[in-house]
Design a protein around this motif. Structure first.
Motif, PDB file in Angstrom:
ATOM      1  N   VAL A 139       0.632 130.781  18.729  1.00 11.46           N
ATOM      2  CA  VAL A 139      -0.558 130.600  19.908  1.00 11.46           C
ATOM      3  C   VAL A 139      -1.500 129.420  19.705  1.00 11.46           C
ATOM      4  O   VAL A 139      -1.595 128.851  20.459  1.00 11.46           O
ATOM      5  CB  VAL A 139      -1.607 131.834  20.103  1.00 11.46           C
ATOM      6  N   LEU A 140      -1.914 129.211  18.455  1.00 12.10           N
ATOM      7  CA  LEU A 140      -2.667 128.190  17.870  1.00 12.10           C
ATOM      8  C   LEU A 140      -1.757 126.661  18.093  1.00 12.10           C
ATOM      9  O   LEU A 140      -2.375 125.894  18.503  1.00 12.10           O
ATOM     10  CB  LEU A 140      -3.097 128.154  16.523  1.00 12.10           C
ATOM     11  N   MET A 141      -0.572 127.035  17.518  1.00 11.58           N
ATOM     12  CA  MET A 141       0.273 125.928  17.836  1.00 11.58           C
ATOM     13  C   MET A 141       0.547 125.656  19.160  1.00 11.58           C
ATOM     14  O   MET A 141       0.454 124.130  19.747  1.00 11.58           O
ATOM     15  CB  MET A 141       1.777 125.842  17.175  1.00 11.58           C
ATOM     16  N   VAL A 142       0.882 126.376  20.329  1.00 10.87           N
ATOM     17  CA  VAL A 142       1.359 126.116  21.574  1.00 10.87           C
ATOM     18  C   VAL A 142       0.211 125.544  22.173  1.00 10.87           C
ATOM     19  O   VAL A 142       0.214 124.593  22.921  1.00 10.87           O
ATOM     20  CB  VAL A 142       1.829 127.442  21.965  1.00 10.87           C
ATOM     21  N   LEU A 143      -0.975 126.371  22.120  1.00 13.09           N
ATOM     22  CA  LEU A 143      -2.205 125.750  22.961  1.00 13.09           C
ATOM     23  C   LEU A 143      -3.058 124.439  22.353  1.00 13.09           C
ATOM     24  O   LEU A 143      -3.066 123.593  23.133  1.00 13.09           O
ATOM     25  CB  LEU A 143      -3.055 127.058  23.042  1.00 13.09           C
ATOM     26  N   GLY A 144      -3.315 124.590  21.095  1.00  4.99           N
ATOM     27  CA  GLY A 144      -3.716 123.490  20.528  1.00  4.99           C
ATOM     28  C   GLY A 144      -3.085 122.188  20.482  1.00  4.99           C
ATOM     29  O   GLY A 144      -3.443 121.120  20.646  1.00  4.99           O
ATOM     30  N   GLY A 145      -1.583 122.373  20.367  1.00  2.00           N
ATOM     31  CA  GLY A 145      -0.773 121.248  20.654  1.00  2.00           C
ATOM     32  C   GLY A 145      -0.655 120.507  21.894  1.00  2.00           C
ATOM     33  O   GLY A 145      -0.299 119.392  21.973  1.00  2.00           O
ATOM     34  N   MET A 146      -1.125 121.192  22.850  1.00  2.00           N
ATOM     35  CA  MET A 146      -1.501 120.619  24.151  1.00  2.00           C
ATOM     36  C   MET A 146      -2.281 119.539  24.314  1.00  2.00           C
ATOM     37  O   MET A 146      -2.396 118.396  24.953  1.00  2.00           O
ATOM     38  CB  MET A 146      -1.690 121.823  25.333  1.00  2.00           C
ATOM     39  N   GLY A 147      -3.548 119.684  23.518  1.00  2.00           N
ATOM     40  CA  GLY A 147      -4.596 118.629  23.248  1.00  2.00           C
ATOM     41  C   GLY A 147      -4.395 117.765  22.184  1.00  2.00           C
ATOM     42  O   GLY A 147      -4.792 116.673  22.332  1.00  2.00           O
ATOM     43  N   HIS A 148      -3.804 118.202  21.176  1.00  2.00           N
ATOM     44  CA  HIS A 148      -3.659 117.432  19.811  1.00  2.00           C
ATOM     45  C   HIS A 148      -2.153 117.725  19.199  1.00  2.00           C
ATOM     46  O   HIS A 148      -2.073 118.460  18.204  1.00  2.00           O
ATOM     47  CB  HIS A 148      -4.775 117.921  18.789  1.00  2.00           C
ATOM     48  N   PRO A 149      -1.214 117.072  19.950  1.00  2.00           N
ATOM     49  CA  PRO A 149      -0.042 117.570  19.328  1.00  2.00           C
ATOM     50  C   PRO A 149       0.533 117.026  18.206  1.00  2.00           C
ATOM     51  O   PRO A 149       0.880 117.813  17.105  1.00  2.00           O
ATOM     52  CB  PRO A 149       1.052 116.856  20.458  1.00  2.00           C
ATOM     53  N   CYS A 150       0.224 115.857  17.865  1.00  2.00           N
ATOM     54  CA  CYS A 150       0.317 115.215  16.514  1.00  2.00           C
ATOM     55  C   CYS A 150      -0.356 116.131  15.170  1.00  2.00           C
ATOM     56  O   CYS A 150       0.057 116.304  14.313  1.00  2.00           O
ATOM     57  CB  CYS A 150       0.327 113.892  16.441  1.00  2.00           C
ATOM     58  N   VAL A 151      -1.462 116.237  15.567  1.00  2.00           N
ATOM     59  CA  VAL A 151      -2.322 116.829  14.388  1.00  2.00           C
ATOM     60  C   VAL A 151      -1.964 118.374  14.203  1.00  2.00           C
ATOM     61  O   VAL A 151      -1.625 118.812  13.088  1.00  2.00           O
ATOM     62  CB  VAL A 151      -3.771 116.812  14.692  1.00  2.00           C
ATOM     63  N   CYS A 152      -1.559 119.059  15.299  1.00  2.00           N
ATOM     64  CA  CYS A 152      -1.036 120.499  15.186  1.00  2.00           C
ATOM     65  C   CYS A 152       0.056 120.354  14.669  1.00  2.00           C
ATOM     66  O   CYS A 152       0.594 121.442  13.913  1.00  2.00           O
ATOM     67  CB  CYS A 152      -1.206 121.168  16.629  1.00  2.00           C
ATOM     68  N   ALA A 153       1.196 119.434  14.923  1.00  2.00           N
ATOM     69  CA  ALA A 153       2.206 119.522  14.329  1.00  2.00           C
ATOM     70  C   ALA A 153       2.299 119.338  12.913  1.00  2.00           C
ATOM     71  O   ALA A 153       2.987 120.075  12.124  1.00  2.00           O
ATOM     72  CB  ALA A 153       3.408 118.268  14.845  1.00  2.00           C
ATOM     73  N   ALA A 154       1.460 118.386  12.268  1.00  2.00           N
ATOM     74  CA  ALA A 154       1.269 118.159  10.818  1.00  2.00           C
ATOM     75  C   ALA A 154       0.244 119.497  10.282  1.00  2.00           C
ATOM     76  O   ALA A 154       0.981 119.860   9.273  1.00  2.00           O
ATOM     77  CB  ALA A 154       0.467 116.973  10.789  1.00  2.00           C
ATOM     78  N   LEU A 155      -0.475 120.081  10.911  1.00  2.00           N
ATOM     79  CA  LEU A 155      -0.838 121.256  10.510  1.00  2.00           C
ATOM     80  C   LEU A 155      -0.085 122.489  10.325  1.00  2.00           C
ATOM     81  O   LEU A 155      -0.130 123.219   9.326  1.00  2.00           O
ATOM     82  CB  LEU A 155      -2.171 121.574  11.051  1.00  2.00           C
ATOM     83  N   GLY A 156       0.892 122.447  11.378  1.00  2.00           N
ATOM     84  CA  GLY A 156       1.963 123.354  11.316  1.00  2.00           C
ATOM     85  C   GLY A 156       2.847 123.387  10.339  1.00  2.00           C
ATOM     86  O   GLY A 156       3.367 124.293   9.535  1.00  2.00           O
ATOM     87  N   LEU A 157       3.360 122.159  10.087  1.00  2.00           N
ATOM     88  CA  LEU A 157       4.096 121.813   8.799  1.00  2.00           C
ATOM     89  C   LEU A 157       3.452 122.074   7.569  1.00  2.00           C
ATOM     90  O   LEU A 157       4.209 122.752   6.768  1.00  2.00           O
ATOM     91  CB  LEU A 157       4.618 120.427   8.722  1.00  2.00           C
ATOM     92  N   LEU A 158       2.183 121.827   7.333  1.00  2.00           N
ATOM     93  CA  LEU A 158       1.334 122.204   6.323  1.00  2.00           C
ATOM     94  C   LEU A 158       1.407 123.878   6.158  1.00  2.00           C
ATOM     95  O   LEU A 158       1.827 124.498   4.992  1.00  2.00           O
ATOM     96  CB  LEU A 158       0.295 121.652   6.229  1.00  2.00           C
ATOM     97  N   TYR A 159       1.281 124.522   7.112  1.00  2.00           N
ATOM     98  CA  TYR A 159       1.165 125.854   6.948  1.00  2.00           C
ATOM     99  C   TYR A 159       2.569 126.471   6.733  1.00  2.00           C
ATOM    100  O   TYR A 159       2.865 127.264   5.786  1.00  2.00           O
ATOM    101  CB  TYR A 159       0.783 126.564   8.571  1.00  2.00           C
ATOM    102  N   ILE A 160       3.584 125.900   7.286  1.00  2.00           N
ATOM    103  CA  ILE A 160       4.999 126.397   7.052  1.00  2.00           C
ATOM    104  C   ILE A 160       5.296 126.163   5.192  1.00  2.00           C
ATOM    105  O   ILE A 160       5.688 127.062   4.755  1.00  2.00           O
ATOM    106  CB  ILE A 160       6.122 125.516   7.788  1.00  2.00           C
ATOM    107  N   VAL A 161       5.020 125.085   4.789  1.00  2.00           N
ATOM    108  CA  VAL A 161       5.176 124.838   3.397  1.00  2.00           C
ATOM    109  C   VAL A 161       4.190 125.693   2.518  1.00  2.00           C
ATOM    110  O   VAL A 161       4.896 126.409   1.659  1.00  2.00           O
ATOM    111  CB  VAL A 161       4.846 123.254   3.137  1.00  2.00           C
ATOM    112  N   THR A 162       3.196 126.027   2.996  1.00  2.00           N
ATOM    113  CA  THR A 162       2.445 126.978   2.318  1.00  2.00           C
ATOM    114  C   THR A 162       2.815 128.359   2.407  1.00  2.00           C
ATOM    115  O   THR A 162       2.761 129.096   1.270  1.00  2.00           O
ATOM    116  CB  THR A 162       0.732 126.838   2.460  1.00  2.00           C
ATOM    117  N   ARG A 163       3.271 128.700   3.549  1.00  2.00           N
ATOM    118  CA  ARG A 163       3.805 129.939   3.855  1.00  2.00           C
ATOM    119  C   ARG A 163       5.090 130.242   2.874  1.00  2.00           C
ATOM    120  O   ARG A 163       5.372 131.463   2.571  1.00  2.00           O
ATOM    121  CB  ARG A 163       4.046 130.026   5.389  1.00  2.00           C
TER     122      ARG A 163
END
Length: 143
Positions: free
Chosen positions: A76-100
């Motif tokens: 939900v955070l990726m899909v919604l936040g990505g509408m306003g800040h796609p590049c930042v959310c994608a970078a944060l999402g990649l960080l989350y995946i690596v840490t996960r």
């Protein structure tokens, strides 16, 4: 719809799909642990009184279970936040995946504290996603 989102939203979609692949991989690891430690379906967690390897299996299972518990919020955070800040959310999402990934592999060692060595930084990524969502929401209200 594509014009509304912009081409950068494609990064968000790719990151969400990458998490799906990580989740599948973790599920396979649980399946391998079931065979190795002899924990049959439908048993979710092994009992230490019945299985000497219960803690090892339960750590693998718990690492995956926790990832499943966090997945809806992450998506939900990726899909919604990505509408306003796609590049930042994608970078944060990649960080989350690596840490996960490190959260899961650390947990799977059998020592639950190992999940936090790198895995705890995933919560910073989630915090960043929350901030992106708040910013997106406020920008919508300002229109």
């Amino acid at each position: 719809m594509v014009e509304f989102l912009g081409k950068e939203y494609g990064y968000v979609v790719i990151v969400v799909v990458l998490y799906c692949f990580l989740n599948l991989w973790m599920g396979f690891q649980v399946g391998k642990a079931r065979k190795k430690y002899k924990v049959n379906y439908p048993t979710l967690y092994a009992l230490e009184s019945e299985n000497k390897d219960a803690k090892l299996f339960n750590c693998v299972q718990r690492g995956h279970q926790n990832s499943l518990e966090m997945m809806p919020m992450f998506f939900v955070l990726m899909v919604l936040g990505g509408m306003g800040h796609p590049c930042v959310c994608a970078a944060l999402g990649l960080l989350y995946i690596v840490t996960r990934y490190f959260y899961f592999t650390g947990y799977a060692t059998g020592d639950p504290q190992n999940r936090l060595k790198i895995g705890e930084y995933g919560y910073l990524a989630l915090l960043g996603l929350v901030i992106c969502n708040l910013s997106f929401g406020m920008n919508l209200l300002r229109r």
